[in-house]
Design a protein around this motif. Sequence first.
Motif, PDB file in Angstrom:
ATOM      1  N   PRO A 150     -11.599   7.831  -0.101  1.00 14.69           N
ATOM      2  CA  PRO A 150     -10.522   7.766  -1.089  1.00 14.69           C
ATOM      3  C   PRO A 150      -9.398   6.790  -0.734  1.00 14.69           C
ATOM      4  N   VAL A 151      -9.305   6.357   0.525  1.00  9.99           N
ATOM      5  CA  VAL A 151      -8.242   5.406   0.893  1.00  9.99           C
ATOM      6  C   VAL A 151      -8.771   3.971   0.986  1.00  9.99           C
ATOM      7  N   HIS A 152     -10.059   3.786   0.797  1.00 16.71           N
ATOM      8  CA  HIS A 152     -10.640   2.445   0.983  1.00 16.71           C
ATOM      9  C   HIS A 152     -10.060   1.449  -0.020  1.00 16.71           C
ATOM     10  N   PHE A 153      -9.957   1.828  -1.267  1.00 15.04           N
ATOM     11  CA  PHE A 153      -9.468   0.911  -2.305  1.00 15.04           C
ATOM     12  C   PHE A 153      -8.067   0.417  -1.971  1.00 15.04           C
TER      13      PHE A 153
ATOM     14  N   PRO B 290       5.355   4.125  -5.158  1.00 18.35           N
ATOM     15  CA  PRO B 290       4.326   3.193  -4.678  1.00 18.35           C
ATOM     16  C   PRO B 290       3.464   3.829  -3.601  1.00 18.35           C
ATOM     17  N   TYR B 291       2.183   3.493  -3.615  1.00 15.13           N
ATOM     18  CA  TYR B 291       1.245   4.019  -2.624  1.00 15.13           C
ATOM     19  C   TYR B 291       1.634   3.567  -1.216  1.00 15.13           C
ATOM     20  N   SER B 292       2.054   2.312  -1.107  1.00 13.66           N
ATOM     21  CA  SER B 292       2.307   1.749   0.217  1.00 13.66           C
ATOM     22  C   SER B 292       3.640   2.177   0.818  1.00 13.66           C
ATOM     23  N   SER B 293       4.511   2.761   0.013  1.00 12.45           N
ATOM     24  CA  SER B 293       5.813   3.180   0.554  1.00 12.45           C
ATOM     25  C   SER B 293       6.323   4.398  -0.211  1.00 12.45           C
ATOM     26  N   GLY B 294       6.418   5.510   0.504  1.00 13.78           N
ATOM     27  CA  GLY B 294       7.005   6.707  -0.098  1.00 13.78           C
ATOM     28  C   GLY B 294       6.000   7.757  -0.530  1.00 13.78           C
ATOM     29  N   LEU B 295       4.739   7.398  -0.729  1.00 14.71           N
ATOM     30  CA  LEU B 295       3.761   8.375  -1.200  1.00 14.71           C
ATOM     31  C   LEU B 295       3.204   9.153  -0.006  1.00 14.71           C
ATOM     32  N   ASN B 296       3.256  10.496  -0.058  1.00 14.83           N
ATOM     33  CA  ASN B 296       2.777  11.289   1.072  1.00 14.83           C
ATOM     34  C   ASN B 296       1.250  11.296   1.132  1.00 14.83           C
ATOM     35  N   HIS B 297       0.731  11.855   2.243  1.00 15.08           N
ATOM     36  CA  HIS B 297      -0.713  11.778   2.473  1.00 15.08           C
ATOM     37  C   HIS B 297      -1.499  12.526   1.407  1.00 15.08           C
ATOM     38  N   ALA B 298      -1.021  13.709   1.003  1.00 15.64           N
ATOM     39  CA  ALA B 298      -1.748  14.501   0.004  1.00 15.64           C
ATOM     40  C   ALA B 298      -1.849  13.730  -1.306  1.00 15.64           C
ATOM     41  N   ALA B 299      -0.722  13.130  -1.714  1.00 15.00           N
ATOM     42  CA  ALA B 299      -0.745  12.359  -2.954  1.00 15.00           C
ATOM     43  C   ALA B 299      -1.672  11.159  -2.816  1.00 15.00           C
ATOM     44  N   ARG B 300      -1.673  10.527  -1.640  1.00 13.43           N
ATOM     45  CA  ARG B 300      -2.562   9.383  -1.430  1.00 13.43           C
ATOM     46  C   ARG B 300      -4.028   9.788  -1.565  1.00 13.43           C
ATOM     47  N   ILE B 301      -4.372  10.956  -1.000  1.00  7.54           N
ATOM     48  CA  ILE B 301      -5.757  11.423  -1.097  1.00  7.54           C
ATOM     49  C   ILE B 301      -6.116  11.701  -2.550  1.00  7.54           C
TER      50      ILE B 301
ATOM     51  N   VAL C 135      -4.681  10.559  -5.327  1.00  4.68           N
ATOM     52  CA  VAL C 135      -4.730   9.301  -6.085  1.00  4.68           C
ATOM     53  C   VAL C 135      -6.019   8.556  -5.748  1.00  4.68           C
ATOM     54  N   GLY C 136      -6.395   8.578  -4.450  1.00  5.82           N
ATOM     55  CA  GLY C 136      -7.642   7.920  -4.051  1.00  5.82           C
ATOM     56  C   GLY C 136      -8.842   8.574  -4.695  1.00  5.82           C
ATOM     57  N   LEU C 137      -8.831   9.920  -4.788  1.00  2.00           N
ATOM     58  CA  LEU C 137      -9.941  10.616  -5.437  1.00  2.00           C
ATOM     59  C   LEU C 137     -10.005  10.282  -6.919  1.00  2.00           C
ATOM     60  N   ASP C 138      -8.834  10.126  -7.539  1.00  2.54           N
ATOM     61  CA  ASP C 138      -8.795   9.733  -8.948  1.00  2.54           C
ATOM     62  C   ASP C 138      -9.441   8.353  -9.128  1.00  2.54           C
ATOM     63  N   ILE C 139      -9.128   7.415  -8.199  1.00  3.13           N
ATOM     64  CA  ILE C 139      -9.718   6.077  -8.251  1.00  3.13           C
ATOM     65  C   ILE C 139     -11.223   6.158  -8.021  1.00  3.13           C
TER      66      ILE C 139
ATOM     67  N   PHE D  68     -15.813  11.470   2.201  1.00  2.00           N
ATOM     68  CA  PHE D  68     -15.208  11.879   3.457  1.00  2.00           C
ATOM     69  C   PHE D  68     -13.744  11.462   3.457  1.00  2.00           C
ATOM     70  N   PHE D  69     -12.843  12.319   3.949  1.00  2.00           N
ATOM     71  CA  PHE D  69     -11.464  11.885   4.160  1.00  2.00           C
ATOM     72  C   PHE D  69     -10.840  12.733   5.262  1.00  2.00           C
ATOM     73  N   ASP D  70     -10.004  12.087   6.050  1.00  2.00           N
ATOM     74  CA  ASP D  70      -9.426  12.688   7.240  1.00  2.00           C
ATOM     75  C   ASP D  70      -8.094  13.351   6.911  1.00  2.00           C
ATOM     76  N   ASN D  71      -7.608  14.178   7.871  1.00  2.00           N
ATOM     77  CA  ASN D  71      -6.318  14.873   7.738  1.00  2.00           C
ATOM     78  C   ASN D  71      -6.239  15.694   6.443  1.00  2.00           C
ATOM     79  N   ALA D  72      -7.315  16.375   6.129  1.00  2.00           N
ATOM     80  CA  ALA D  72      -7.369  17.160   4.893  1.00  2.00           C
ATOM     81  C   ALA D  72      -6.493  18.405   4.961  1.00  2.00           C
ATOM     82  N   GLU D  73      -6.054  18.773   6.195  1.00  2.00           N
ATOM     83  CA  GLU D  73      -5.216  19.974   6.308  1.00  2.00           C
ATOM     84  C   GLU D  73      -3.884  19.809   5.585  1.00  2.00           C
ATOM     85  N   SER D  74      -3.471  18.560   5.327  1.00  2.00           N
ATOM     86  CA  SER D  74      -2.190  18.335   4.665  1.00  2.00           C
ATOM     87  C   SER D  74      -2.307  18.367   3.145  1.00  2.00           C
TER      88      SER D  74
END
Length: 661
Positions: A151-154, A590-601, A603-607, A622-628
């Motif tokens: 989910p973070v590759h894009f 923005p994804y690159s600044s201010g977005l927390n890890h959960a939101a990034r995951i 958003v990545g899953l949406d993509i 697969f995605f890491d740090n899923a506990e957050s």
Amino acid sequence: MTTILLLRLTLRNFKGIDEFEFNLDGKHTKIFGANATGKTTIVDAFYWLLFGKDSQNRTDFQIKKLNPDGTVAQHMLEHEVEGVLQIDGIERTFRRVFAEKWTKKRGSVKKEFTGHETCYFVDEVPMKEVAYKAEVAQIIKEDIFRLITNPVHFNEQLKTEQRRALLLDICGDVTDQDVISSNEELKELPGYLNGRTIEQHRSIIEGQKRNLNKEIEKIPIRIDEVRRSMPDISQIDVNKIDTEISNLRDQIAEQENQLQQIRSGSAAIDIQNNIRHLEGKLLEITNRLKAGSVDLIAAQRKALADHQWEYDQLTQQIAQKRSQCQNNQRRIDAGKATAQTLRNRWSEVKAATFEHKHENEGSCPTCGQALPEDQLQEAFEKAEADFNRQRAQTLESIQMDGKASMKEVNELEASNETLLAEIETLTQQQSEKQAGIIFAKTELADLDDAMIDPKEDADYQAVQQQIVALQNQLKDIRTLEQESVANTQQMIASLRTEAAQLEQQRAQVTQANAVTARIAELEQQEARLAEEYEQLEYQVFLIENFIRTKVSMLEGRINSKFKYARFKLFETQINGGLKEVCETTYRGVPYSSGLNHAARINVGLDIVNTLSVHCGVTAPIFFDNAESVTKLIDTNSQMIPLVVSKEDATLRIENMEGVHA
């Protein structure tokens, strides 16, 4: 839509894991473990199984287990990953084995490490690397696989240009004409494009702007350089200088004319003419006094020349005849030698006797039988007759050659006797001519001694005195002319020096005018370049307006394809220009600044969801740090979150509720 599920993943001697079997049965499954227990190793193993790379897209990562000092923990192990996939309901088994090669060389007891080898299996069937890769590629391509399984590759692995290109591929691009037609302000843009694309034209414009800007920056420097070369003419009156230069040139011309008149003075010319006239009179007196003697001397000189010519002719004839005698004598000596040789040859041939031998010792040369006695006698007589005939012919030929040689000798000796008589006669005639030459020279010397010297004549002496007097007058006149010429030349030099100084000042005015004209030219060039630059800026404005319009049209299309993710495709810079970007946002953050890890995951899953639909395939994510991440968005793909758990010293898996169908 192709559905790929991971049923089972088995690791043996892979990185830090000795052996681990991961049974998922195609369900959403969490992997728990403390840090450094091997969660990421599971992901690396899955990627390596299919593509020979780890999750970070590296091919040179360390597969073998290492000691704390970095050395290999154990050699001669097979490092293996096996995965069972369900592809649209059909199970496929893939296995990749990496092993060391140990070879026992001839004469050696121990095996030596000689490299590595990788073995490939599909559904337990061994395959070559190329065939294995083809099998995997037939299911899914690597670049697509990474996009839909991470989910973070894009957002974190792709470059801005790649993300923009992928989004445009998903939503479909709009044509340039559609954009131009939608905005009235862009109607002039096609005329500037001249058949080029927006990107091509923008690249050209940027290049032209850089070049123009460099030229514009150089012009003030050039103007300053030119201005520094301008002389100070504030104290120079141009009209006054031009008038003074004109007056000086008139004075120089007047002095040069006067100098010419001095050099061509009439008094000196008259004296020179008188001297030439008197010199003519001297010549007449000389000719008159020498008239009789000259004719006699000329006649005597002609007689001497005639005698000398005849003497030379006799000398030449004598030399020719002596040369002919010498040539004849050489031929006489050669002829006598030839005659003596022929006489010796004649004696040898005359003394020769006949000797006869049977070539075949009395046998027939054809059949080898002995010949009869009468035939032998006949052959002897025939051979003797042939010998005598040939000897007589040879003697006759020698005798004829000897007679011819002696005949030539006798003729040459007779010729030499005649030539010697002629030489004697010619020598006598030469002696007579020699006496004539001596007599003629004596007569010529007597005539020269009897000739009258013109310088002793009274008339000659009177004319000579007149010439000397005129030459003295001419010398005095020349002395006066030289003084006048020197004064005039000095005056001309002084006037020219003064004129040169004024012309130097006038040249400074000319130089200043040229500098002023050059500055004006550079300023005009600067204005023209600035105008061209403004025109290019206007084209840049049109292009940026085009991009804004296009982005506005595209953003609606792109954002409609996603449920949570939104995309910012350009940003406005300080100078008002546009910079192409591709920033993913969620609720404006923005994804690159201010977005927390959960939101990034999420958003990545949406993509990933959108990409899966676009590519027509789903695969395990697969995605890491899923506990957050407390809540994941819905997805059609198999989910495999990696959860950091301090309590789990070893890896633990846990099926999530629901089965991925």
